[in-house]
Design a protein around this motif. Structure first.
Motif, PDB file in Angstrom:
ATOM      1  N   MET A   1       0.779  -1.328  -0.107  1.00 48.30           N
ATOM      2  CA  MET A   1       0.011   0.032   0.091  1.00 48.30           C
ATOM      3  C   MET A   1       0.885   1.249  -0.158  1.00 48.30           C
ATOM      4  N   SER A   2       0.587   2.342  -0.918  1.00 46.63           N
ATOM      5  CA  SER A   2       1.328   3.246  -1.046  1.00 46.63           C
ATOM      6  C   SER A   2       0.779   4.529  -0.299  1.00 46.63           C
TER       7      SER A   2
ATOM      8  N   ALA B   1      -0.160   7.258  -3.058  1.00 50.73           N
ATOM      9  CA  ALA B   1      -1.292   7.160  -3.615  1.00 50.73           C
ATOM     10  C   ALA B   1      -2.372   7.719  -2.880  1.00 50.73           C
ATOM     11  N   ALA B   2      -2.314   7.514  -1.547  1.00 48.85           N
ATOM     12  CA  ALA B   2      -3.074   8.124  -0.655  1.00 48.85           C
ATOM     13  C   ALA B   2      -3.050   9.778  -0.816  1.00 48.85           C
ATOM     14  N   THR B   3      -1.990  10.272  -0.570  1.00 50.68           N
ATOM     15  CA  THR B   3      -1.799  11.686  -0.688  1.00 50.68           C
ATOM     16  C   THR B   3      -2.157  12.302  -2.059  1.00 50.68           C
TER      17      THR B   3
ATOM     18  N   ALA C   1      -4.571  10.971  -4.005  1.00 52.64           N
ATOM     19  CA  ALA C   1      -6.047  11.168  -3.654  1.00 52.64           C
ATOM     20  C   ALA C   1      -6.482  12.341  -3.053  1.00 52.64           C
ATOM     21  N   VAL C   2      -5.851  12.707  -1.900  1.00 54.16           N
ATOM     22  CA  VAL C   2      -6.344  13.594  -0.911  1.00 54.16           C
ATOM     23  C   VAL C   2      -5.983  14.796  -1.821  1.00 54.16           C
TER      24      VAL C   2
ATOM     25  N   ILE D   1     -15.295   7.457   5.942  1.00 56.32           N
ATOM     26  CA  ILE D   1     -14.907   6.371   4.995  1.00 56.32           C
ATOM     27  C   ILE D   1     -13.588   5.841   5.084  1.00 56.32           C
ATOM     28  N   GLY D   2     -12.689   6.230   6.311  1.00 50.66           N
ATOM     29  CA  GLY D   2     -11.539   5.826   6.422  1.00 50.66           C
ATOM     30  C   GLY D   2     -10.446   6.661   6.461  1.00 50.66           C
TER      31      GLY D   2
ATOM     32  N   GLN E   1      -4.586  12.462   6.670  1.00 54.26           N
ATOM     33  CA  GLN E   1      -5.111  12.609   5.269  1.00 54.26           C
ATOM     34  C   GLN E   1      -6.236  13.845   5.561  1.00 54.26           C
TER      35      GLN E   1
ATOM     36  N   PRO F   1     -12.242   5.253  -0.707  1.00 51.59           N
ATOM     37  CA  PRO F   1     -11.498   4.409   0.295  1.00 51.59           C
ATOM     38  C   PRO F   1     -10.303   3.721  -0.295  1.00 51.59           C
TER      39      PRO F   1
ATOM     40  N   GLU G   1      -8.009   4.339  -2.663  1.00 48.70           N
ATOM     41  CA  GLU G   1      -7.205   5.414  -2.879  1.00 48.70           C
ATOM     42  C   GLU G   1      -6.419   5.707  -1.467  1.00 48.70           C
ATOM     43  N   LEU G   2      -7.360   5.735  -0.561  1.00 50.19           N
ATOM     44  CA  LEU G   2      -7.008   6.443   0.823  1.00 50.19           C
ATOM     45  C   LEU G   2      -5.952   5.617   1.315  1.00 50.19           C
ATOM     46  N   ASP G   3      -6.207   4.043   1.051  1.00 49.56           N
ATOM     47  CA  ASP G   3      -5.655   3.079   1.486  1.00 49.56           C
ATOM     48  C   ASP G   3      -4.355   2.671   0.927  1.00 49.56           C
TER      49      ASP G   3
END
Lengths: 798, 240
Positions: free
Chosen positions: A1-2, A5-7, A9-10, A264-265, A270, B109, B111-113
């Motif tokens: 898990m990267s 990728a999360a950053t 998306a934010v 949603i997590g 984030q 969700p 992508e945040l993961d």
């Protein structure tokens, strides 16, 4: 898990939110953009006005100068310099007489593409001289000689064709004629530009075999760059405080959306990053737009700046770091300002955020106490800085700005408290400002800043305008100098008949002012003084000089002859000559004679009549001159008119002087200061109105529902106009009041040692700001507000 | 092992005389594939029960276990990770992120993961396709109807490997036709092995659940299997 990728998306969502809701951030965006633009422009402005020796040294770190009429001697020195110091750029200056004039022309030979000095020479028109029959003149000299490109000029018995116009971009007052080779056999000053260590230079200076020796000097650089950036940084801190309020409002509006993200997590980091990235986006846009706006403004005002600073500073010649630092500061200020609201929002419990219950309003910042504290600190710092201590000045300035801005929430509260007696539309408008205090205070702070900066600039231009009793000359005087153009303490050697001819020429100039008194000015010549380089180069003679010592500061003045006519013109009884040997504008300090005498001189009698810098500052009686076996030579004339000299009379005197080979000096009207004053006035009004318009859009977005209800209950368009106009006028009036008051208070404290400089307020410009902004805000809002709001049944989509 | 287990959970707000008990000593368990309806009057504690079960709020007392993991032992980030990977939440008012398209809302969700954008979007598209929303994937929430928004919200709640689906009045803002469709989707998700809990005021919709829990003043006052309504005759509902 990267994590990337999360950053991403934010960041993606933050960008989308910014695009959808950009109007909601227009105020903070405008504020930061203005801050970046002003900082960037200010930094470049400070860079342009900082005194430095680039005009003489170019990019070299040392200059070797000597004077010689023998080309063989010069060639030997240049060759030695090349072998010992490496690359050498040679520039020569030879003064030649201008036929029919007391003026001399500096014939300069310089390689336009020289290694070190290329920045000191630029072609404005035509071409550079190639052959010995070519010459390129500076615009002023071209005009003085009446020789445009294509004309011929005869100097020193050589006829040359004017092939181009040139200038020294780093010193526009530098008048010369550029030739390809120096005139043979004339006394010529050689300047060798080099890059060398101090040890190499000292060794070379001692070893050089030149009659009269060589002078080695190094440039003295004064940089205002860091100081300007420090002021910009403090300004950014103040701006970031306002931006913080705006981001807080933004975060409050998004509380539910951020709650959804958390539901949603999304982690706290984030959720926090959404607002921080948003701040960064705003900062990046402000940095780009602000820098571009600054560059455009600079280009638009470059001719005024060149006129005021005496040098051309193009935008691309300002160091890149100086331009980019304000942009970087803008980005950091925005991200930092978004940090606290972001952190606060990330800590809101998810269930609470989802129920759209906003954060508790920020605790009252104890605005009044903080404002008084900042005011006291600012007053103390500015008072004790005495316009010299840069650190105290910066702290004081920042504290005064903070004090003004901290006053804005109080002003909004006071406004709301007084809304009771207003008609319903005004009451609604003012209460709405009070209900959204964070946003209203931020808007008011921006208006206050815009008005304050422009008012301060307007007052400073007035403070720097010479009062009638100061400047170079009074409005009733014309000075006709007959000294060397580069050193007023050097007088060309003239025969008695030449002096008589000059007196006759001066009398002709005086005919343009029939009622004026023509007062000859003479300098005392000290034959025992060592010949100065300029006198050596021109074959002139050095005036006797007196030195005044004040603490560690030494100032020398050429001694003018105190004739009864001159004393009378200065309002001194000529009989004083029987009692005093010396007279001085400022007789304080310890006085002594320069050169061989070095004798202390008795305390000069005061000449408390003027502070005109171009007039003689120290006079010496004929008895003293006789005692020292000095000589008296003609150094010019003073034309004193009973009434101020009109522009037409000024022009006539100039034309006539040019015809008889003289030049005249009149009072500098400082027209550029007037132009700058109106530029700041109009610019300040325009920026303030733009800020008010943005604030109005924001307030109206937030009160859309109220407007819909008003429409539903039958309010006419007149009522909607009245509400918008009341909001705009309130912000404009309060902002103008606080801005002008804050600016004047700050300047009163900063100029406390020289309060007389503020004794002539620029009433027309200040009145235009004080009345123009509220009136224009009221009228433009009234005439532009008419659109009926969207249907009341249409629910707002989050 | 139950997917969701509440053991003597209580939740109160305020302190001293102003203390209000929203939930009192509530215990319940939901198995994989089971759909539970929670009913009760306003203020009975239905939404509090759901927010505690969804880790959006902490219980004052008692223990909450999701997939056997005690929520109280997890850090804030650990709970967030649980919500991303195991728990799907559906709200009455959809709670879609307005700046993102339907597919982006569903994919977020993942992508945040830390899942790559392409694979997250592929997974989101697969779910949207299953719910008949493929054609609407590129639209923003304000370009969708209420039913479409809620279906998108359900897609977001089930994307990935979710084990628990919580829905707070998912049909409250919808007409009866769309409400029915949403219930069918919840039911379908449970058939795929997800444990589902939804809050509703509508007895007719509650009857579609496997079990109904009645709350009053924060207490579970009754718990019964749902009665089959006449509409069950028209469906292939495999419930016993």
């Amino acid at each position: 898990m990267s994590r990337t990728a999360a950053t991403r998306a934010v960041a993606h969502w933050a960008w989308r939110m910014f695009r959808r809701d950009w109007k909601g951030q227009a105020l903070v965006l405008a504020l930061l953009t203005v801050a970046v633009a002003v900082s960037s422009y200010g930094a470049a402005f400070g860079h342009a006005f900082a005194p430095n020796d680039q005009a003489s040294f170019g990019s070299a770190n040392a200059r070797i100068r000597f004077t010689s009429a023998d080309p063989a001697v010069a060639a030997t020195v240049v060759s030695a310099a090349r072998s010992k110091l490496g690359t050498v750029e040679e520039i020569t200056d030879t003064l030649v007489a201008i036929p029919g004039s007391v003026q001399q022309l500096d014939l300069r030979s310089q390689n336009p593409h020289g290694v070190f000095g290329s920045s000191t020479l630029k072609l404005r028109a035509g071409r550079y001289p190639i052959g010995s029959g070519d010459i390129a003149l500076t615009p002023a000299m071209s005009q003085f000689l009446g020789a445009p490109v294509g004309a011929t000029v005869t100097l020193d018995a050589v006829t040359r064709q004017v092939v181009g116009l040139v200038e020294n971009p780093t010193n526009l007052d530098d008048g010369f004629g550029l030739v390809s080779t120096p005139p043979a056999g004339s006394q010529t000053r050689f300047t060798l530009l080099v890059k060398a260590s101090s040890g190499q230079l000292t060794a070379f200076g001692f070893a050089a075999k030149v009659p009269g020796g060589v002078a080695v000097d190094t440039p003295t650089y004064y940089s205002h760059d860091l100081g300007v950036l420090l002021v910009a940084a403090l300004g950014m801190i103040v701006v970031s405080v306002i931006a913080l309020t705006a981001f807080l409002v933004l975060a409050q509006r998004r509380v539910r959306q951020l709650g959804m993200l958390a539901a949603i997590g999304a982690t706290r980091r984030q959720v926090r990053n959404v607002t921080v990235i948003h701040g960064l986006i705003v900062g990046v846009i402000a940095a780009v737009v602000g820098t571009v706006a600054s560059a455009i403004s600079w280009t638009a005002t470059s001719s005024l700046i060149a006129q005021a600073s005496g040098r051309r500073v193009s935008w691309d010649s300002v160091p890149l770091w100086l331009i980019l630092t304000p942009a970087l500061m803008g980005m950091v200020a925005s991200a930092v300002a978004a940090w606290w609201p972001a952190r606060a929002m990330a800590r809101v419990p998810v269930a609470r955020a989802l129920s759209n219950r906003p954060l508790d309003p920020p605790r009252g910042p104890q605005s009044a106490v903080a404002a008084i504290g900042a005011l006291t600190l600012g007053a103390l710092c500015l008072r004790f800085a005495h316009q010299r201590n840069a650190f105290l000045m910066i702290i004081g300035l920042a504290a005064m700005i903070s004090s003004s801005l901290l006053t804005t929430p109080l002003a909004i509260r006071a406004l709301t408290a007084h809304s009771r007696r207003l008609p319903v539309t005004g009451r609604l408008a003012w209460r709405e400002l009070g209900r959204n205090q964070s946003r209203s205070a931020a808007a008011l702070a921006t208006v206050t800043m815009a008005v304050g900066i422009s008012s301060a600039a307007v007052v400073i231009t007035a403070a720097n305008t010479h009062p009638p009793t100061a400047g170079n000359l009074s409005a009733r005087q014309i000075l006709i100098p007959a000294t060397d153009t580069r050193d007023p303490a050097v007088v060309p050697v003239r025969t008695a008949s030449q002096t008589t001819a000059l007196d006759h020429a001066a009398k002709q100039v005086a005919t343009t002012l029939p009622k004026a008194a023509l007062i000859p000015l003479s300098l005392a010549i000290d034959p025992a003084a060592p010949t100065s380089p300029i006198a050596q180069a021109t074959g002139g003679q050095d005036a006797a000089q007196a030195v005044r010592q004040q603490g560690r500061r030494l100032t020398s003045y050429p001694l003018y002859v105190a004739t009864p006519q001159l004393l009378k013109a200065f309002g001194i009884d000529p009989r004083q000559l029987d009692h005093f040997g010396y007279f001085a504008i400022d007789p304080t300090g310890t006085w002594s004679l320069l050169y061989s005498h070095r004798a202390p001189v008795p305390q000069p009698a005061p000449l408390h009549i003027h502070t005109y810098t171009s007039l003689p500052q120290v006079l010496v009686s004929p008895a003293v001159i006789e005692g020292h076996h000095w000589q008296m030579v003609r150094a010019g004339w003073l034309l004193q008119n009973p009434t101020p000299i009109s522009a037409a009379e000024d022009r006539a005197a100039r034309n006539l002087a040019a015809q008889v080979g003289l030049a005249v000096e009149t009072r500098d009207p400082q027209a550029y200061l007037g132009r700058l004053r109106w530029m700041f006035t109009v610019g300040g009004i325009a920026i303030t109105l733009a800020v008010i318009a943005i604030a109005l859009v924001l307030v109206r977005i937030q009160t859309t529902r109220d407007q819909q209800i008003l429409t539903a209950v039958g309010a006419p368009s007149r009522a909607r106009r009245a509400i918008a106009a009341a909001t705009a006028t309130a912000l404009a009036t309060l902002g103008t009041l606080l801005g002008i008051t804050g600016a004047y208070l700050t300047l009163l404290l900063a100029y406390s040692d020289t309060l007389h400089r503020l004794s002539n307020p620029p009433w027309p410009a200040l009145t235009s700001i004080a009345l123009g902004i509220p009136v224009l805000a009221l009228s433009t809002t009234w005439f532009t507000t008419s659109r009926q709001p969207a249907s009341i049944n249409r629910p707002a989509i989050e | 092992m139950s997917v969701l287990e509440l053991r003597s959970v209580s939740r109160s707000y305020g302190q001293g005389a102003s203390k209000v008990a929203a939930l009192s000593d509530v215990s319940m368990a939901v198995e994989a594939g089971e759909l539970v309806a929670v009913m009760g009057s306003s203020g009975s504690g239905k939404s509090t029960l759901l927010t505690i079960a969804g880790t959006l709020e902490e219980a004052s007392e008692g223990e909450v276990l999701i997939d056997g993991v005690a929520v109280a032992t997890l850090s804030l980030d650990g709970r967030a990770a649980l919500r991303r990977r195991r728990v799907g939440y559906v709200f009455q008012d959809f709670n879609l992120l307005s700046g993102l398209t339907a597919v982006e809302n569903v994919a977020i969700p993942l992508e945040l993961d830390g899942q790559a954008r392409t694979s997250a979007h592929a997974a989101a598209m697969a779910v949207l396709d299953k719910l008949g929303l493929t054609a609407l994937a590129g639209r923003f929430p304000d370009e969708l109807s209420g039913g479409e928004r809620q279906r998108t919200a359900i897609a977001r709640a089930v994307v990935g490997e979710r084990r628990l689906l919580l829905a707070d009045e998912p049909t409250g803002a919808l007409d009866s036709l769309n409400g029915e469709a949403v219930l069918r989707l919840l039911r379908q998700a449970c058939r795929d092995g997800v444990a589902g809990v939804f809050v509703t005021h509508d007895g007719r919709l509650a009857s579609r659940a496997d079990r109904i829990i009645y709350l009053r003043d924060g207490h579970i006052i009754d718990e019964s299997p749902a009665m089959l309504g006449p509409e069950s005759l028209l469906t292939n509902d495999p419930r016993p």
